[in-house]
Design an enzyme around this catalytic site. Sequence first.
Site, mmCIF file in Angstrom:
data_model
loop_
_atom_site.group_PDB
_atom_site.id
_atom_site.type_symbol
_atom_site.label_atom_id
_atom_site.label_comp_id
_atom_site.label_asym_id
_atom_site.label_seq_id
_atom_site.Cartn_x
_atom_site.Cartn_y
_atom_site.Cartn_z
ATOM 1 N N LYS A 107 52.831 -8.887 51.789
ATOM 2 C CA LYS A 107 52.578 -7.447 51.741
ATOM 3 C C LYS A 107 52.353 -7.053 50.295
ATOM 4 O O LYS A 107 52.856 -7.712 49.375
ATOM 5 C CB LYS A 107 53.782 -6.667 52.300
ATOM 6 C CG LYS A 107 53.423 -5.287 52.790
ATOM 7 C CD LYS A 107 52.791 -5.332 54.166
ATOM 8 C CE LYS A 107 52.446 -3.958 54.682
ATOM 9 N NZ LYS A 107 52.071 -4.012 56.106
HETATM 10 P P1 NAD Z 1 48.335 6.275 57.700
HETATM 11 O O1 NAD Z 1 48.420 6.510 56.242
HETATM 12 O O2 NAD Z 1 46.996 6.217 58.346
HETATM 13 O O3 NAD Z 1 49.203 7.375 58.488
HETATM 14 C C1 NAD Z 1 50.537 7.661 58.210
HETATM 15 C C2 NAD Z 1 50.876 8.925 58.984
HETATM 16 O O4 NAD Z 1 52.254 9.196 58.877
HETATM 17 C C3 NAD Z 1 50.144 10.164 58.481
HETATM 18 O O5 NAD Z 1 49.738 10.951 59.582
HETATM 19 C C4 NAD Z 1 51.227 10.882 57.704
HETATM 20 O O6 NAD Z 1 51.009 12.274 57.602
HETATM 21 C C5 NAD Z 1 52.411 10.571 58.575
HETATM 22 N N1 NAD Z 1 53.686 10.844 57.934
HETATM 23 C C6 NAD Z 1 54.075 10.581 56.670
HETATM 24 N N2 NAD Z 1 55.315 11.044 56.457
HETATM 25 C C7 NAD Z 1 55.731 11.605 57.624
HETATM 26 C C8 NAD Z 1 56.905 12.236 58.043
HETATM 27 N N3 NAD Z 1 57.929 12.402 57.214
HETATM 28 N N4 NAD Z 1 56.985 12.677 59.317
HETATM 29 C C9 NAD Z 1 55.953 12.523 60.159
HETATM 30 N N5 NAD Z 1 54.804 11.932 59.820
HETATM 31 C C10 NAD Z 1 54.697 11.473 58.561
HETATM 32 O O7 NAD Z 1 49.150 4.933 57.955
HETATM 33 P P2 NAD Z 1 49.058 3.971 59.216
HETATM 34 O O8 NAD Z 1 48.112 2.892 58.882
HETATM 35 O O9 NAD Z 1 48.907 4.769 60.437
HETATM 36 O O10 NAD Z 1 50.517 3.322 59.165
HETATM 37 C C11 NAD Z 1 51.649 3.952 59.758
HETATM 38 C C12 NAD Z 1 52.721 2.920 59.984
HETATM 39 O O11 NAD Z 1 52.197 1.866 60.815
HETATM 40 C C13 NAD Z 1 53.241 2.221 58.727
HETATM 41 O O12 NAD Z 1 54.593 1.885 58.926
HETATM 42 C C14 NAD Z 1 52.407 0.939 58.689
HETATM 43 O O13 NAD Z 1 53.030 -0.085 57.939
HETATM 44 C C15 NAD Z 1 52.359 0.618 60.165
HETATM 45 N N6 NAD Z 1 51.266 -0.288 60.559
HETATM 46 C C16 NAD Z 1 49.971 -0.008 60.301
HETATM 47 C C17 NAD Z 1 48.975 -0.873 60.728
HETATM 48 C C18 NAD Z 1 47.509 -0.572 60.547
HETATM 49 O O14 NAD Z 1 46.684 -1.330 61.087
HETATM 50 N N7 NAD Z 1 47.123 0.492 59.870
HETATM 51 C C19 NAD Z 1 49.315 -2.064 61.397
HETATM 52 C C20 NAD Z 1 50.658 -2.323 61.657
HETATM 53 C C21 NAD Z 1 51.625 -1.416 61.244
#
Ligand code: NAD
Length: 417
Positions: A107
Amino acid sequence: MSKDTTNPYESMIRRFDVAAKIMNLDDDTYNILKTPHRQYLASLPIKMDDGKIQVFEGYRIVHNTSRGPSKGGIRYSMDVNLDEVKALAAWMTWKCAIADIPYGGAKGGITVDPSKLSEGELERLTRAYTAAMVDVFGVDKDIPAPDVATGPRVMSWIVDEYSKLKGAFTPGVVTGKPIHLGGSEGRVEATGRGVTVAAMEAMKKIKMDPKKAIGAVQGFGNVGSITAKHMDEHGVRIVAISDHTGAFYNPKGINIEKAIAYRNSNHGVLKGFADGTEITNEDLLTLDVDVLCPCALENQITAANADQIKAQLIVEGANGPITAGADEILTGKGIIVVPDILANGGGVTVSYFEWTQNRFGYYYPEDEINRRADRYMINAFQNVWSVGEKHKVSLRIAAYIFALEKVTISLKSRGVY
Ligand code: NAD
């Protein structure tokens, strides 16, 4: 009950320890897998638009490469720190093993608030980070991907910088690229789609009819919005959604298509969304729903609020949204948790397909990608469920046991000198 922790690395180790004990993991393997294989830290001086220099901290942690090159996203957030990246890297090792794709785990991240940077500053920061990690990354070494606040735009800059520094066009060095730069069909939706496949498998097991189920989704970025969309398409009535600007509740069901369109036209946030009354993010987590999908950040359900959770099923789209202390309370309440390292593996699975397509130079249509990704996800779910039944443990501990067994076999057959 042991004291809760919001340190993601300690949370990871707590589950790892439980699994290691149940499976009688030998001390040597335990010690190797407990600590990351390599840790890189870089200071990144960037010329800001006002001409001043600002120095940012960039991380890349390679947790393990026993099963293949390391794979894992890059996150831009003010919360990025060494222990968070170490936990996320280890989770990638376990996730790739569970998804049965030939990778280890890594990561990366930069401690930065990307919303405060101009596009030019963000590009320079990304290029500086890539230059600092140019000998870490590699198609057969370490392959980054998007994570929080990074996406196809950032991946394109990495491909460009890496290709220039290496003197050869190398799209396979990252995944999550735009389609015109060697990205894969289906990658953008892959994580949320996989979260939904995992949710549907879990519902079958606990005999919950998706068409009668009510759900809430926390986070409305890539993972949250696509999870909400697919859950909605499967008939689940999504009554609450949220992002960092607000949470919205509508007992009749939120129109997810409209919410996505609204967010897209509103600088990427839900603030001001009119289809529902405003609640807090804390309220969203404790709503009286059947299924809850935390898809935002770590440490959302802790020992402090786990007792108030009413959902019967929690599917973790985010990494680490539930602390180890909360796990114990949720298990005690009989709540089924489909853990992150199983539930959100759809993204890295399609990243693997993207990487193989880059190597072949041959590209598959979206329906083919989705069909294969769904099959991987269903297999992973069935495998973890069986381990859970065998050892009579939660799906989280079952997922760790399953992953540890697979990584241990590769580690031992390669040998340690
Ligand atoms: P992103 O940046 O696209 O979205 C994050 C979202 O979380 C946004 O809508 C943001 O406003 C919201 N957020 C932030 N703080 C918040 C809070 N306090 N309360 C409510 N909402 C809040 O990120 P993402 O890619 O969607 O990733 C989200 C999670 O999923 C992370 O933990 C990431 O590690 C995990 N993840 C992502 C992927 C991927 O393919 N993008 C794959 C596996 C896991």
